[in-house]
Design a protein around this motif. Structure first.
Motif, PDB file in Angstrom:
ATOM      1  N   LEU A   4       1.228  -1.028  -0.051  1.00 46.05           N
ATOM      2  CA  LEU A   4       0.312   0.296   0.038  1.00 46.05           C
ATOM      3  C   LEU A   4       1.020   1.257  -0.169  1.00 46.05           C
ATOM      4  CD1 LEU A   4      -2.770   1.139   0.243  1.00 46.05           C
ATOM      5  CD2 LEU A   4      -2.891   1.075   2.701  1.00 46.05           C
ATOM      6  N   SER A   5       1.731   1.583   0.799  1.00 47.08           N
ATOM      7  CA  SER A   5       2.807   2.351   0.804  1.00 47.08           C
ATOM      8  C   SER A   5       3.974   2.434  -0.258  1.00 47.08           C
ATOM      9  CB  SER A   5       4.235   2.366   1.763  1.00 47.08           C
ATOM     10  OG  SER A   5       3.617   2.380   3.304  1.00 47.08           O
ATOM     11  N   VAL A   6       4.072   1.594  -1.553  1.00 48.33           N
ATOM     12  CA  VAL A   6       4.429   1.853  -2.398  1.00 48.33           C
ATOM     13  C   VAL A   6       3.077   2.259  -3.909  1.00 48.33           C
ATOM     14  CG1 VAL A   6       5.411   0.062  -4.793  1.00 48.33           C
ATOM     15  CG2 VAL A   6       5.674  -0.507  -1.956  1.00 48.33           C
ATOM     16  N   ILE A   7       2.061   1.795  -3.890  1.00 46.62           N
ATOM     17  CA  ILE A   7       1.174   2.370  -4.462  1.00 46.62           C
ATOM     18  C   ILE A   7       0.801   3.982  -3.501  1.00 46.62           C
ATOM     19  CG2 ILE A   7      -1.172   2.193  -4.987  1.00 46.62           C
ATOM     20  CD1 ILE A   7      -1.060  -1.056  -4.678  1.00 46.62           C
ATOM     21  N   LYS A   8       1.827   4.268  -2.722  1.00 39.13           N
ATOM     22  CA  LYS A   8       0.580   5.576  -2.686  1.00 39.13           C
ATOM     23  C   LYS A   8       1.808   6.676  -2.873  1.00 39.13           C
ATOM     24  CE  LYS A   8      -1.627   5.331   2.029  1.00 39.13           C
ATOM     25  NZ  LYS A   8      -1.561   5.808   3.684  1.00 39.13           N
ATOM     26  N   GLU A   9       3.237   5.923  -3.426  1.00 39.70           N
ATOM     27  CA  GLU A   9       3.990   6.746  -4.615  1.00 39.70           C
ATOM     28  C   GLU A   9       3.964   6.750  -5.285  1.00 39.70           C
ATOM     29  OE1 GLU A   9       7.795   5.651  -2.340  1.00 39.70           O
ATOM     30  OE2 GLU A   9       7.377   6.142  -0.293  1.00 39.70           O
ATOM     31  N   VAL A  10       3.314   5.259  -6.121  1.00 43.70           N
ATOM     32  CA  VAL A  10       2.652   5.914  -7.591  1.00 43.70           C
ATOM     33  C   VAL A  10       1.531   6.374  -7.863  1.00 43.70           C
ATOM     34  CG1 VAL A  10       2.148   3.264  -9.011  1.00 43.70           C
ATOM     35  CG2 VAL A  10       4.036   2.882  -7.056  1.00 43.70           C
ATOM     36  N   CYS A  11       0.605   6.662  -7.203  1.00 50.56           N
ATOM     37  CA  CYS A  11      -0.415   7.151  -7.639  1.00 50.56           C
ATOM     38  C   CYS A  11      -0.396   9.105  -8.238  1.00 50.56           C
ATOM     39  CB  CYS A  11      -1.833   6.738  -6.476  1.00 50.56           C
ATOM     40  SG  CYS A  11      -2.261   5.481  -7.061  1.00 50.56           S
ATOM     41  N   PRO A  12       0.866   9.642  -7.115  1.00 48.64           N
ATOM     42  CA  PRO A  12       1.016  10.823  -7.232  1.00 48.64           C
ATOM     43  C   PRO A  12       1.176  11.260  -8.679  1.00 48.64           C
ATOM     44  CG  PRO A  12       1.434  11.185  -5.497  1.00 48.64           C
ATOM     45  CD  PRO A  12       0.892   9.006  -6.390  1.00 48.64           C
ATOM     46  N   ARG A 166       9.083  -8.417  -0.894  1.00 52.92           N
ATOM     47  CA  ARG A 166      11.128  -9.326  -0.679  1.00 52.92           C
ATOM     48  C   ARG A 166      12.414  -8.925  -1.208  1.00 52.92           C
ATOM     49  NH1 ARG A 166      10.762 -15.534   0.030  1.00 52.92           N
ATOM     50  NH2 ARG A 166      12.623 -14.728   1.306  1.00 52.92           N
ATOM     51  N   LEU A 167      12.013  -8.029  -2.519  1.00 53.11           N
ATOM     52  CA  LEU A 167      13.155  -7.473  -2.981  1.00 53.11           C
ATOM     53  C   LEU A 167      13.127  -6.286  -3.315  1.00 53.11           C
ATOM     54  CD1 LEU A 167      12.968  -9.813  -6.254  1.00 53.11           C
ATOM     55  CD2 LEU A 167      14.252  -9.679  -4.250  1.00 53.11           C
ATOM     56  N   ALA A 168      13.382  -5.088  -4.174  1.00 56.51           N
ATOM     57  CA  ALA A 168      13.626  -3.769  -3.739  1.00 56.51           C
ATOM     58  C   ALA A 168      12.328  -3.065  -4.031  1.00 56.51           C
ATOM     59  CB  ALA A 168      15.020  -3.012  -4.478  1.00 56.51           C
ATOM     60  N   GLU A 169      11.511  -2.399  -2.917  1.00 57.05           N
ATOM     61  CA  GLU A 169      10.536  -1.900  -2.875  1.00 57.05           C
ATOM     62  C   GLU A 169      10.784  -0.422  -4.601  1.00 57.05           C
ATOM     63  OE1 GLU A 169      11.631  -2.261  -0.301  1.00 57.05           O
ATOM     64  OE2 GLU A 169      10.809  -2.989   1.136  1.00 57.05           O
ATOM     65  N   ARG A 170      11.393   0.192  -4.214  1.00 56.99           N
ATOM     66  CA  ARG A 170      11.943   1.180  -4.820  1.00 56.99           C
ATOM     67  C   ARG A 170      12.196   0.589  -6.646  1.00 56.99           C
ATOM     68  NH1 ARG A 170      16.795   3.798  -7.596  1.00 56.99           N
ATOM     69  NH2 ARG A 170      15.970   5.777  -8.651  1.00 56.99           N
ATOM     70  N   VAL A 171      12.345  -0.453  -6.512  1.00 58.51           N
ATOM     71  CA  VAL A 171      12.700  -0.736  -8.982  1.00 58.51           C
ATOM     72  C   VAL A 171      10.672  -1.233  -8.606  1.00 58.51           C
ATOM     73  CG1 VAL A 171      13.156  -2.746  -9.382  1.00 58.51           C
ATOM     74  CG2 VAL A 171      14.635  -1.579  -8.021  1.00 58.51           C
ATOM     75  N   LEU A 172       9.780  -1.728  -7.704  1.00 58.58           N
ATOM     76  CA  LEU A 172       8.444  -2.201  -7.437  1.00 58.58           C
ATOM     77  C   LEU A 172       8.678  -1.041  -8.227  1.00 58.58           C
ATOM     78  CD1 LEU A 172       6.524  -3.961  -8.061  1.00 58.58           C
ATOM     79  CD2 LEU A 172       6.563  -3.861  -5.683  1.00 58.58           C
ATOM     80  N   LYS A 173       7.941   0.200  -7.177  1.00 54.51           N
ATOM     81  CA  LYS A 173       7.301   1.487  -7.508  1.00 54.51           C
ATOM     82  C   LYS A 173       8.206   1.842  -8.851  1.00 54.51           C
ATOM     83  CE  LYS A 173       9.123   4.905  -6.081  1.00 54.51           C
ATOM     84  NZ  LYS A 173       9.631   6.255  -6.019  1.00 54.51           N
ATOM     85  N   LEU A 174       8.914   2.302  -9.703  1.00 55.87           N
ATOM     86  CA  LEU A 174       9.363   2.077 -10.764  1.00 55.87           C
ATOM     87  C   LEU A 174       9.452   2.070 -11.760  1.00 55.87           C
ATOM     88  CD1 LEU A 174      12.759   3.401  -9.736  1.00 55.87           C
ATOM     89  CD2 LEU A 174      11.052   5.152 -10.490  1.00 55.87           C
ATOM     90  N   GLY A 175       8.512   0.565 -12.064  1.00 63.89           N
ATOM     91  CA  GLY A 175       8.528  -0.350 -12.608  1.00 63.89           C
ATOM     92  C   GLY A 175       7.164  -0.115 -13.160  1.00 63.89           C
ATOM     93  N   MET A 176       6.130  -0.281 -11.811  1.00 65.49           N
ATOM     94  CA  MET A 176       4.591  -0.072 -11.854  1.00 65.49           C
ATOM     95  C   MET A 176       4.366   1.054 -12.430  1.00 65.49           C
ATOM     96  SD  MET A 176       3.501  -1.148  -7.704  1.00 65.49           S
ATOM     97  CE  MET A 176       1.896  -1.095  -8.744  1.00 65.49           C
ATOM     98  N   ILE A 177       5.203   2.219 -12.000  1.00 66.13           N
ATOM     99  CA  ILE A 177       5.104   3.850 -13.086  1.00 66.13           C
ATOM    100  C   ILE A 177       4.840   3.673 -14.328  1.00 66.13           C
ATOM    101  CG2 ILE A 177       5.509   6.269 -13.597  1.00 66.13           C
ATOM    102  CD1 ILE A 177       6.407   6.186  -9.924  1.00 66.13           C
TER     103      ILE A 177
END
Length: 233
Positions: A4-12, A166-177
């Motif tokens: 949820l924290s990752v998605i909150k950074e993705v949405c804006p 379990r891996l890097a959340e920042r990479v997940l965030k950037l990938g989702m964007i």
């Protein structure tokens, strides 16, 4: 960081209202975010490298009769470079037969490999000859459990807002964007490049120290010379 924290950074960045909950929601955009988070997490975990955090050691124990062994429940695949090591002959790995016809040939011909052999058929590892009673074979595999729940239990995908990658959340965030923008027909090239750079850095850091050091001499700077004088015959 929870999903949820990752998605909150993705949405804006992708132009969505920051949500208070996602995986309990049935709103179309939230359902899309759920699917995107799981797809991108699996892409990072399985399509790039054999991540250290996802490596698991498997052990099969023989009974003198069994020649087929079921893989663990969280088995995704063997590592890209993996060998099967038997306790009965610890200095030589089992011979791998990746070709199913070749494996069938040694079965039909009743060929007995000198140190044993293995192959994968279906959801099992086949080993020939049968492992002696209580002897083992061991190998590393990549786990399919890429997520942890709030209690630290590993599982295969996101299903709750407090699940953790379990891996890097920042990479997940950037990938989702970048993938969201690509899915919606928006400009995404720069975002994809940023993601690929972050993924490469994360993958490069996911390893042990190098054996060889490039640059200055390999003698430690604080090493003492054993005998500082000159020996004269």
């Amino acid at each position: 960081m929870s999903i949820l924290s990752v998605i909150k950074e993705v949405c804006p960045v992708i132009g969505l209202t920051v949500p208070t909950a996602v995986f309990s929601s049935t709103d179309r955009e939230h359902v899309e975010l759920q699917a995107l988070a799981n797809e991108m997490a699996k892409r990072i975990a399985f399509d790039t490298r054999d991540w250290t955090r996802l490596k698991v050691l498997a052990t099969f124990t023989g009974d003198g009769l069994a020649t087929a062994f079921n893989f663990p429940d969280d088995y995704h695949r063997m590592l890209k470079k993996a060998r099967v090591w038997p306790s009965a002959t610890p200095y030589t790995a089992l011979t791998h037969y990746p070709d199913s016809d070749e494996w069938l040939g040694i079965q039909v011909q009743n060929f007995q490999p000198l140190v044993g052999a293995w192959t994968v058929v279906g959801e099992q590892m086949l080993i020939k000859p049968a492992l002696p009673n209580l002897s083992t074979v061991q190998f590393f595999y990549l786990s399919s459990n890429i997520v942890k729940d709030k209690d630290g239990n590993a599982k295969a995908s996101f299903a709750a807002d407090d699940d953790v990658f379990r891996l890097a959340e920042r990479v997940l965030k950037l990938g989702m964007i970048w993938q969201w923008k690509a899915n919606k027909g928006m400009a995404y090239a720069e975002d994809m490049a940023t993601y690929e750079d972050a993924l490469a850095v994360s993958a490069g850091a996911d390893k042990g120290s190098n054996i060889l050091v490039v640059g200055r001499g390999r003698t430690p700077y604080d090493a003492d010379i054993a005998f500082p004088g000159v020996i004269v015959p």
